[in-house]
Design a protein around this motif. Structure first.
Motif, PDB file in Angstrom:
ATOM      1  N   ASP A  12      -9.705  67.801 -23.654  1.00 21.51           N
ATOM      2  CA  ASP A  12      -8.749  68.874 -23.931  1.00 21.51           C
ATOM      3  C   ASP A  12      -7.489  68.798 -23.075  1.00 21.51           C
ATOM      4  O   ASP A  12      -6.970  69.813 -22.618  1.00 21.51           O
ATOM      5  N   GLY A  13      -7.011  67.592 -22.821  1.00 26.90           N
ATOM      6  CA  GLY A  13      -5.779  67.424 -22.058  1.00 26.90           C
ATOM      7  C   GLY A  13      -5.947  67.540 -20.552  1.00 26.90           C
ATOM      8  O   GLY A  13      -4.964  67.537 -19.823  1.00 26.90           O
ATOM      9  N   ARG A  30      -3.947  67.705 -14.862  1.00 29.30           N
ATOM     10  CA  ARG A  30      -3.416  67.221 -16.143  1.00 29.30           C
ATOM     11  C   ARG A  30      -3.170  65.713 -16.131  1.00 29.30           C
ATOM     12  O   ARG A  30      -3.113  65.095 -17.172  1.00 29.30           O
ATOM     13  N   ASN A  31      -2.988  65.125 -14.921  1.00 29.87           N
ATOM     14  CA  ASN A  31      -2.794  63.680 -14.797  1.00 29.87           C
ATOM     15  C   ASN A  31      -3.480  63.228 -13.510  1.00 29.87           C
ATOM     16  O   ASN A  31      -3.975  64.047 -12.740  1.00 29.87           O
ATOM     17  N   PHE A  32      -3.525  61.927 -13.295  1.00 29.58           N
ATOM     18  CA  PHE A  32      -4.249  61.402 -12.132  1.00 29.58           C
ATOM     19  C   PHE A  32      -3.598  61.777 -10.813  1.00 29.58           C
ATOM     20  O   PHE A  32      -4.300  62.028  -9.837  1.00 29.58           O
ATOM     21  N   ALA A  37      -4.597  64.800  -5.891  1.00 31.84           N
ATOM     22  CA  ALA A  37      -4.144  65.797  -4.916  1.00 31.84           C
ATOM     23  C   ALA A  37      -5.104  66.984  -4.875  1.00 31.84           C
ATOM     24  O   ALA A  37      -5.448  67.477  -3.794  1.00 31.84           O
ATOM     25  N   ASN A  38      -5.579  67.420  -6.038  1.00 33.66           N
ATOM     26  CA  ASN A  38      -6.502  68.550  -6.107  1.00 33.66           C
ATOM     27  C   ASN A  38      -7.873  68.193  -5.526  1.00 33.66           C
ATOM     28  O   ASN A  38      -8.504  69.026  -4.869  1.00 33.66           O
ATOM     29  N   THR A  63      -8.381  56.095 -18.602  1.00 32.55           N
ATOM     30  CA  THR A  63      -7.487  55.219 -17.850  1.00 32.55           C
ATOM     31  C   THR A  63      -6.375  56.050 -17.225  1.00 32.55           C
ATOM     32  O   THR A  63      -5.891  56.997 -17.837  1.00 32.55           O
ATOM     33  N   PRO A  64      -5.976  55.716 -16.020  1.00 31.42           N
ATOM     34  CA  PRO A  64      -4.897  56.466 -15.368  1.00 31.42           C
ATOM     35  C   PRO A  64      -3.559  56.188 -16.033  1.00 31.42           C
ATOM     36  O   PRO A  64      -3.285  55.081 -16.470  1.00 31.42           O
ATOM     37  N   ALA A  65      -2.731  57.214 -16.102  1.00 34.35           N
ATOM     38  CA  ALA A  65      -1.399  57.075 -16.676  1.00 34.35           C
ATOM     39  C   ALA A  65      -0.440  56.444 -15.684  1.00 34.35           C
ATOM     40  O   ALA A  65       0.569  55.889 -16.078  1.00 34.35           O
ATOM     41  N   THR A  66      -0.766  56.530 -14.400  1.00 35.05           N
ATOM     42  CA  THR A  66       0.092  55.948 -13.377  1.00 35.05           C
ATOM     43  C   THR A  66      -0.637  54.796 -12.720  1.00 35.05           C
ATOM     44  O   THR A  66      -1.853  54.717 -12.728  1.00 35.05           O
ATOM     45  N   LYS A  67       0.096  53.885 -12.137  1.00 36.59           N
ATOM     46  CA  LYS A  67      -0.510  52.748 -11.457  1.00 36.59           C
ATOM     47  C   LYS A  67      -1.149  53.216 -10.158  1.00 36.59           C
ATOM     48  O   LYS A  67      -0.549  53.973  -9.409  1.00 36.59           O
ATOM     49  N   PRO A  68      -2.373  52.782  -9.876  1.00 38.06           N
ATOM     50  CA  PRO A  68      -3.051  53.202  -8.657  1.00 38.06           C
ATOM     51  C   PRO A  68      -2.499  52.478  -7.435  1.00 38.06           C
ATOM     52  O   PRO A  68      -1.864  51.445  -7.548  1.00 38.06           O
TER      53      PRO A  68
END
Length: 86
Positions: A12-13, A30-32, A37-38, A63-68
């Protein structure tokens, strides 16, 4: 340094994370970037420790939207990815 393994689920997003060693560490984002951080905030508050190494356990398909910051390691047995977060 304390190590916290965290499972991540997607739906669900939202991304939802829960600590394996400390199931009380549970949060969402909502994103990685937000999720990490949370997780760190929740872990530091609950465990009362600042030096925590977080390792994300990702099911296949998430899959993460940003590069780890570090490499992901794919488990051959479960098909899940393991991501270390400093």
């Amino acid at each position: 340094m304390k190590v916290l393994h965290v499972t991540v689920e997607q739906g669900d997003g939202w991304l939802v994370a829960q600590g394996l060693e400390s199931p009380g560490v549970i949060t969402q984002g909502r994103n990685f970037d937000e999720l990490i951080a949370n997780i760190r905030d929740a872990a530091e508050l609950l465990l009362q420790e600042k030096n925590i190494h977080i390792e994300l356990l990702l099911p296949s398909g998430v899959t993460p939207a940003t590069k780890p910051a570090t490499r992901a390691h794919r488990s051959r047995k479960s098909g899940s990815a393991r991501r270390r977060v400093a």
